[in-house]
Design an enzyme around this catalytic site. Structure first.
Site, PDB file in Angstrom:
ATOM      1  N   ASP A 121      -2.424   2.586   6.679  1.00  0.00           N
ATOM      2  CA  ASP A 121      -3.303   1.866   5.671  1.00  0.00           C
ATOM      3  C   ASP A 121      -4.537   1.873   6.742  1.00  0.00           C
ATOM      4  O   ASP A 121      -4.554   1.567   7.981  1.00  0.00           O
ATOM      5  CB  ASP A 121      -2.659   0.277   5.511  1.00  0.00           C
ATOM      6  CG  ASP A 121      -1.515   0.516   4.539  1.00  0.00           C
ATOM      7  OD1 ASP A 121      -1.661   1.375   3.774  1.00  0.00           O
ATOM      8  OD2 ASP A 121      -0.804  -0.436   4.298  1.00  0.00           O
ATOM      9  N   ASP A 137      -2.994   3.426  -2.627  1.00  0.00           N
ATOM     10  CA  ASP A 137      -2.875   2.031  -2.950  1.00  0.00           C
ATOM     11  C   ASP A 137      -3.677   1.613  -4.067  1.00  0.00           C
ATOM     12  O   ASP A 137      -3.387   0.882  -4.973  1.00  0.00           O
ATOM     13  CB  ASP A 137      -2.870   0.929  -1.902  1.00  0.00           C
ATOM     14  CG  ASP A 137      -1.757   1.093  -0.937  1.00  0.00           C
ATOM     15  OD1 ASP A 137      -0.690   1.425  -1.125  1.00  0.00           O
ATOM     16  OD2 ASP A 137      -1.925   0.630   0.508  1.00  0.00           O
TER      17      ASP A 137
END
Length: 183
Positions: A121, A137
């Site tokens: 991330d 995401d």
């Protein structure tokens, strides 16, 4: 080649391209951000900040790698099932495209979990307390919201018509009678 087959091949190519974009962005993040200072994109709004996410959103299911891989695989299979069950009418093209994005997001994150044991991330909103996320995401979250909107505001009539048809069929076949009661 049939139109249906052509559309599905195009959707497969789109899915592969989306997974590729996600993976390229994560390769960049691992190379440019890991062990480095955050990169401010828009001050007080958006920055890139490296994170190895060993759980799911908001830190739930930390270090539950096998569970998260299996959960993602099951969700991916459900998405595929819905994709193939949708009528091939033009009306459902937006829904099929959204499912392709959701599938690509799931594949992008499951690749990370299998290959590295975590999901890379790196996108952070600085103006709110929000989890750091990635391109996959974005695919999943945005497309799930759009899919819900489609179901409730665009395809609602289809659901109502299907429910009415099922009720009519049940009534005609006697399935709506209470158990143990004679007609």
């Amino acid at each position: 080649m049939k139109t249906t087959t052509r559309k599905r091949i195009l959707h497969l190519i789109l899915c592969i391209a989306l997974v590729g974009l996600d993976q390229l962005s994560k390769i960049w993040a691992r190379g440019a951000l890991k062990g480095q200072a955050d990169i401010t994109v828009i001050p007080k709004l958006l920055s890139f900040s490296y994170l190895e996410n060993r759980g799911a959103v908001w830190g739930i299911f930390q270090d539950k790698r096998i569970f998260l891989i299996l959960l993602t695989a099951v969700i991916f299979l459900v998405v595929l099932l819905i994709y193939f069950k949708l009528p091939m009418k033009k009306r459902y093209t937006p829904a099929r495209i959204l499912l392709v994005f959701i599938a690509a997001g799931g594949l992008g994150n499951i690749i990370d979990r299998i290959a590295f044991g975590y999901v890379t991330d790196f996108i952070r909103f600085d103006f709110i307390d929000f989890p750091i996320f990635n391109v996959a995401d974005i695919y999943i979250t945005v497309c799930e919201v759009l899919a819900i909107i489609l179901v409730f505001f665009v395809y609602r009539e289809d659901l109502d018509e299907k429910k009415e048809a099922e009720q009519k069929e049940d009534h005609e076949t006697g399935k709506d009678a209470a158990p143990g009661k004679d007609r």
